[in-house]
Structures are given as C-alpha cells and as structure tokens.
Design an enzyme around this catalytic site. Structure first.
Site, PDB file in Angstrom:
ATOM      1  N   PRO A 141       0.830  -1.707   0.354  1.00 37.72           N
ATOM      2  CA  PRO A 141       0.462   0.127   0.074  1.00 37.72           C
ATOM      3  C   PRO A 141       1.172   0.848   0.151  1.00 37.72           C
ATOM      4  CG  PRO A 141       0.299  -0.613   2.556  1.00 37.72           C
ATOM      5  CD  PRO A 141       0.415  -2.202   1.343  1.00 37.72           C
ATOM      6  N   SER A 195       7.067   5.157   9.863  1.00 42.62           N
ATOM      7  CA  SER A 195       7.356   3.971   8.312  1.00 42.62           C
ATOM      8  C   SER A 195       6.601   2.745   8.564  1.00 42.62           C
ATOM      9  CB  SER A 195       8.537   1.927   9.205  1.00 42.62           C
ATOM     10  OG  SER A 195       8.517   1.861   9.995  1.00 42.62           O
ATOM     11  N   LYS A 196       5.546   2.310   7.695  1.00 41.72           N
ATOM     12  CA  LYS A 196       4.732   1.385   6.547  1.00 41.72           C
ATOM     13  C   LYS A 196       4.426   0.581   8.380  1.00 41.72           C
ATOM     14  CE  LYS A 196       5.368   0.982   2.068  1.00 41.72           C
ATOM     15  NZ  LYS A 196       4.926   0.515   1.296  1.00 41.72           N
ATOM     16  N   ARG A 197       5.675  -0.006   8.863  1.00 39.99           N
ATOM     17  CA  ARG A 197       5.145  -0.426  10.364  1.00 39.99           C
ATOM     18  C   ARG A 197       4.709   0.450  12.007  1.00 39.99           C
ATOM     19  NH1 ARG A 197       9.428  -2.736   8.175  1.00 39.99           N
ATOM     20  NH2 ARG A 197      10.378  -1.242   9.074  1.00 39.99           N
ATOM     21  N   ASP A 198       4.991   1.574  11.330  1.00 38.74           N
ATOM     22  CA  ASP A 198       4.635   2.535  12.728  1.00 38.74           C
ATOM     23  C   ASP A 198       2.494   2.010  12.771  1.00 38.74           C
ATOM     24  OD1 ASP A 198       7.266   3.118  13.739  1.00 38.74           O
ATOM     25  OD2 ASP A 198       7.244   4.662  12.154  1.00 38.74           O
TER      26      ASP A 198
END
Ligand code: GLU
Length: 512
Positions: free
Chosen positions: A17, A267-270
């Site tokens: 995404p 980041s995307k993970r955050d």
C-alpha cells in the site's frame, strides 16, 4: 531546459500500500506540475517481480483519486503519448540502452554466480573491508567481460549462461548534482558500486528503467523521497553515458516524514501501533491477513488529509494553514520545501479535519451523516438532519461524531448521565422541572429566543440560579451533560417531544 514544458511523474513500485509519505510525494509533484501549467504522470515501476504485491497498483490509483490528485497521463488514468506507463509492459525497450552502454564501455556483462559473490564478500570482510562491494577494484578479480577475453564472453553468451549487466563506475571522479532542495550534492565515485542495470531475468533494474523512462517521457523534474538521493549520482552518470545530459531532469529530494516524537522515519509498520493510520485508505494484507487502517475509513475528509500533508515539509512563508487545492497550487514552490525531516502530528491532522468539517454546509454534512443514521434504523427528514449538523458541527471532528454525540436528536435518551445526575439532581429538581415543562407546554412561540426568555423569567420567579435547572433540563432531554444550546435543541425537537422527554426522565430518575 527552461523552455521545456514541465513534466513530472510519480513512480511508485506496487510492492504494497502507498504510505502517506508516498502520497505527499505524489501531491508535491502534482502541485508543481499544475503550478507551472505542466503534466503530471503516474508510472508504475514494477520491474522487480519478486516484490510485486497483488492489488497494490489498484490501491495506489484509488488512493490518488480519493485525494483528488489526478494524473494527466498514466496507469489508471488517461493514456498519453508516452505509454505504456507500466514498466513491465515496456520490457523490450530497455535492453537496447543497456547494450548501448556496453558498446560505449560504460557497462559490462558479469557472469558471477551467487556463490562467487558470496565468496568475494567473505574474502573482503576477512581482509577488514567493512562493506564489500562490486566496484572498480573488486571487478578486476570477478567473472565479467572486463576480465574475460572477448571469445570467452561470446562463448558464455552463446551458451546462454546467466549474466547481469553492470554499470562501470569510473574509478576516481567527483559526481556533482544540483538538488533544488539540498543545493550541491557531491559524491566521489569510489563510494559507488557497479550497480546491476539489467538482470538475468531479462528485466532492467530500477535504475536503468527509471532513467530511460524519465528520458523517454520527457520528464523535466524528478521530485521524490530523500531515500533516493544516494541513487541520484548513478542516475547522473547514466544520463551522461547515454548522451542525454542536455535533457537531464532537475532533482528535488523531499525530506523524510518522521514519527511524532521526531525519532526516526515514520514507517509502514508504525501506523496502527502508534494509534493512527499511515495509509490513505484501508489496506488488507493478504499475506499476514491483517487490515491496516486508512484515513478515509477513519472519517477524514480527503481535503483535510491533503492540506495536512502539504504542510509536512513545505511552508508557504505565511501563517496561512487552510489551503484549498487551488490555493496550494498557487502557493507551492520547491524552494520552500525544507531540508530537514517533518514530524507527523496526528492531533494536528484531526484539527484540520475539524476545520474542514466546519467549512462544510449543513446540507452537505447531512448527506454524509444520513447513511450512519439510516444504518441505525432511523429515517429523519433531510432538512432535520441538516439542522442537527448546524447545531453540532462546532463540536465535532468527524461526521460520525455528530451521530455519536448527538443521537438524542434522533431518538429519546434511554440513559441519563450518572455523574450529572449525582451532582445536579437535588430533592427539589423534579418539582422545578415539572413546573418548567408546564411553562413549555403553553409557550406561544416555541423558538430558541422565546424559550430562552421564558427560561430566564422562570429562574427569576423561582429565585433559583441557572445551574439549578439548566443541567437537569439538559439531562432529561438529551441524557447528556454537554451539548449545544438547550434552547436550540428544544426548538428543533419541538414542544411535544421535549415535554414528553422531561416527563419520562423525571419519572425514571426519581425511581432510581
Ligand atoms: N520506484 C521508485 C519508488 O518506488 C521511484 C523512485 C523515483 O521516483 O525515482 O519510489
């Protein structure tokens, strides 16, 4: 250069995404293009088949549409003169340029196997080299067309042996580029490695495809994230060796988006971990079967999201904060993009949403609120919903807040706020409220002003303070301890409803 029509591109890889940093890159490209009367392209960079994620391309297109960022040309949008705009469909175009670079002596075939490369790295690490690379020095002891004889190279090629094409980075040269945001960037070629340009699967790598396409699509400005700055010197060399220096785009590398505490890249993970979405729209990850939240589904207006993003890294040089897309286009300049990272602030993002909600007309808010009300099995008139929106919009951040905090407009309260009851319901409250209700029953004009006047008169006659009746009145009619003016609420609900609610509440509360 100056006379060329401005053409910029957003070139995401469909590897997942689109992070909001990516949306910001697209936005800045779009604003820049529109400001200069130029074109904005969407190119899908899908040369790395291993990282391809199904659905990602569609997600990117949908996200841009939601944000009102419309490319003039590109995948999912209008077909321009430079298509196809998906790199996998341009595959046959790249080889000739890799071969051109070999012919001019700026690239070479490399036949090294994974084991050969591993062996080289182990050897160099053992000798104390901290980050072993395939470069001007190490290439001399590897299996490539620079160390093999011409016959050997031809033999291997004829046998169909796997090879890659590597860039031949010059040994001792300073590569300079003028970045619009960062100024002069100078890198010594000894810091660079012989990047693979063309892979054994017949696909170009990002570097070759990106430069070739920017050239073929007449891109004048490359506006992209800071993480691509280390690749820029290689791209400069590619333009030079392909003889395209005259047409080389200007570079502008955007600052990073940082976590709210400023500690590192967002980041995307955050995302959901820090309590807010990092994606424009919701994304379901098939591999992990996880759903990542999006701004759209959280109830943000795309205009608010875009306005917030526009100011993450760019400043207009004034105190203005609310910008329509057209105002952004008029005000935007790359010179006003900061070099340092921009801290993301979720509270501020909500503030933007609040501002946009207030700017909406009652009718348009009502249109957005209606589906939520219908979902709850209630079907009020549009006009009534619009009036509720008018009363509630100063207190809401999201459209759904109007329902959550203002359900009592649509249905009589079933519960009465406990704290208010304990604090404000005194032994004489019921009597006072019943008297007040009796006044309401016969009030000639049931308008906010007239109710307010009657209320003030009532307080005076009874010699009680506002506090003794107003909050209990609110409690009986709305069940809540706070909200818009009780006179406005009452007028909107109408005499019959208000009277019935007071009667019922007094009964219920007295029984408790
Ligand atoms: N495909 C690269 C990306 O995913 C594009 C970088 C560039 O704009 O050159 O971000």
């Amino acid at each position: 250069m100056e006379n060329r029509r401005v053409r910029v591109r957003f070139a995401p890889s469909p590897t997942g995404p689109l992070h909001m940093g990516g949306v910001r890159t697209a936005l800045y490209n779009y604003l820049f293009a529109k400001k200069h009367g130029g074109d904005f392209l969407l190119r899908i960079e899908d040369t790395d088949q291993n990282r391809f994620v199904p659905g990602a391309e569609q997600y990117i297109i949908e996200s841009l549409k939601w944000c009102n960022i419309f490319p003039d040309e590109g995948v999912g949008f209008a077909e321009g003169d430079c298509g196809p705009y998906r790199q996998s469909e341009r595959k046959p175009m790249y080889r000739e340029y890799a071969e051109k670079l070999i012919l001019s002596g700026n690239a070479y075939y490399a036949f090294d196997t994974t084991e050969d490369l591993e062996e080289m790295r182990t050897r160099l690490s053992a000798a104390g080299v901290s980050s072993p690379q395939y470069n001007a020095i190490t290439r001399q002891s590897m299996k490539n067309s620079l160390t093999f004889s011409e016959d050997e190279v031809n033999k291997r090629l004829q046998e169909g042996q796997a090879y890659v094409i590597r860039m031949k980075i010059p040994r001792n040269e300073e590569i300079k580029l003028l970045d619009i945001i960062r100024g002069w960037v100078v890198v010594h070629s000894s810091q660079m490695d012989d990047k693979v340009l063309f892979k054994s699967d017949g696909m170009p790598t990002y570097h070759l495809a990106n430069v070739v396409d920017d050239y073929l699509m007449s891109i004048t400005h490359v506006i992209r994230g800071e993480e691509w700055l280390p690749s820029a010197p290689l791209h400069v060399l590619l333009y030079r060796y392909l003889g395209w220096e005259e047409k080389m785009p200007q570079f502008a590398h955007l600052p990073l988006l940082l976590k709210p505490d400023g500690n590192g890249k967002l980041s995307k993970r955050d995302g959901d971990r820090l309590g807010f979405p990092v994606f424009p729209i919701e994304w379901y990850d098939q591999a992990s079967e996880e759903t990542y939240s999006g701004y759209r589904e959280k109830g943000f207006f795309p205009q608010a999201f875009v306005n917030m993003l526009s100011l993450l890294g760019w400043n207009p040089g004034t105190t203005q904060e609310i910008f329509s897309m057209q105002e952004l286009i008029d005000a935007f300049s790359l010179e006003r993009v900061n070099k340092s990272g921009a801290k993301f602030d979720f509270e501020k993002t909500k503030w933007f949403n609040q501002q946009y909600l207030r700017m909406e007309s009652n009718e348009s808010l009502a249109e957005k609120l209606k589906p939520i009300i219908l979902e709850n099995g209630i079907a009020p008139k549009d006009e009534f919903i619009a009036k509720v929106c008018g009363l509630m919009k100063e207190r809401a951040t999201f459209v759904k807040d109007i329902w959550n905090e203002g359900q009592y407009f649509f249905t009589a309260p079933k519960e009465y706020d406990r704290e208010v009851r304990i604090k404000k319901w005194k032994p004489d409250t019921s009597v006072l409220l019943i008297e007040w209700k009796n006044i309401l029953m016969v009030l000639a004009d049931f308008s906010p002003l007239s109710i307010e006047q009657a209320f003030k008169d009532f307080l005076e006659v009874k010699k009680v303070g506002m506090g003794a009746v107003l909050l209990p009145f609110r409690l009986t009619v709305t069940g809540a301890g706070a909200g818009p003016s009780m006179f406005d609420i009452s007028a909107l609900l109408g005499r019959e409803e208000v009277v019935a609610r007071i009667e019922k509440a007094v009964e219920v509360i007295e029984l408790q």
